[in-house]
Write an enzyme that holds these catalytic residues in place. Structure first.
Site, short mmCIF file in Angstrom:
data_model
loop_
_atom_site.label_atom_id
_atom_site.label_comp_id
_atom_site.label_asym_id
_atom_site.label_seq_id
_atom_site.Cartn_x
_atom_site.Cartn_y
_atom_site.Cartn_z
N VAL A 1 0.84 -1.20 0.00
CA VAL A 1 0.00 0.00 0.00
C VAL A 1 0.88 1.25 0.00
CG1 VAL A 1 -1.87 1.22 1.17
CG2 VAL A 1 -1.73 -1.28 1.32
N GLY B 1 8.47 4.51 2.47
CA GLY B 1 7.56 4.27 3.58
C GLY B 1 6.12 4.01 3.20
N SER B 2 5.36 3.43 4.07
CA SER B 2 3.94 3.20 3.96
C SER B 2 3.55 1.98 4.79
CB SER B 2 3.47 3.03 2.52
OG SER B 2 2.05 3.06 2.50
N ARG B 3 2.73 1.08 4.21
CA ARG B 3 2.29 -0.08 4.98
C ARG B 3 2.13 -1.29 4.07
NH1 ARG B 3 -3.47 1.40 7.35
NH2 ARG B 3 -3.77 -0.85 7.61
#
EC number: 4.1.1.65
Length: 217
Positions: free
Chosen positions: A151, A181-183
């Site tokens: 994601v 970055g993120s998830r």
């Protein structure tokens, strides 16, 4: 060692910073020092961000390993069309300071691969799972199915996924990354026994997220 997925970005950053560094030599000293310092910091951060340290595979067929470095943001029950009812969602948040190379969580075959364009909400926003740009991946073997999503986020706007449908994969293999970055959300089948809790830090390919009962090495 540096991630091959970031070589183009890393090369562009190095060339840009090198150009800025030498152009700064023509500027007044008061401007020269900040520009040179900023260029050096950008180079160091890029080298740090695209690092790709070696990892030791778990080597246990019953283990489902973390697909990303980071911190467990959320664990909750959910129903999902790929993994079935009473599945478990585990969301891993990756800060810009984590290793961002993603790894396969389980041995099997890629049977689902779908890219979704979308928004760039903050990774902490639970709506980011469904509304943000993402790459959905489903892997199955004779015992189980696992679904996971790369994601994108507010800063992370570049998903890299080097998988193809019907590709055979092994747990711990590198398959891509999310830049800056993120998830990463992973959805586990109902029989999976969760082996961590919210707040736990993870290492891709090494941290056991869950175990599948009645499966031997």
């Amino acid at each position: 060692m540096f991630a091959r997925y970031g070589r183009t970005t890393l090369t562009k950053t190095l060339l840009l910073c090198l150009a800025a560094f030498f152009c700064a030599l023509l500027l007044p000293t008061l401007v020269q020092i900040p520009v040179m310092t900023l260029s050096l910091l950008m180079v160091l951060f890029s080298l740090y961000f695209f690092r790709d340290p070696s990892r030791t595979p778990v080597g246990n067929a019953s283990a489902i390993v973390a697909p990303a470095d980071g911190k467990v943001l959320l664990i909750r029950k959910t129903d999902h069309p790929f993994t079935g009812k009473n599945s478990t969602l585990v969301s891993i948040f990756m800060s810009p300071f984590n290793v961002h190379v993603n790894r396969i969580p389980i041995n099997g075959r890629v049977t689902h691969l779908e890219y979704h364009p979308g928004k760039f909400l903050m990774a902490f926003d639970h709506n980011s799972m469904s509304d943000n740009e993402r790459m959905d991946i489903g892997i199955e073997n004779t015992q189980s199915k696992v679904f996971f999503s790369q994601v994108s986020g507010f800063l992370a706007r570049r998903i890299v996924c080097h998988l193809t449908n019907d590709q055979n994969v092994r747990a711990g293999e590198k398959f891509g990354m999310i830049k800056f970055g993120s998830r990463l959300d992973i959805i586990l089948p109902s029989q999976a026994e969760i082996a961590l809790e919210e707040g736990k830090k993870t290492r891709a390919g090494e941290t056991v997220v869950a175990r599948l009962p009645n499966i031997t090495t």
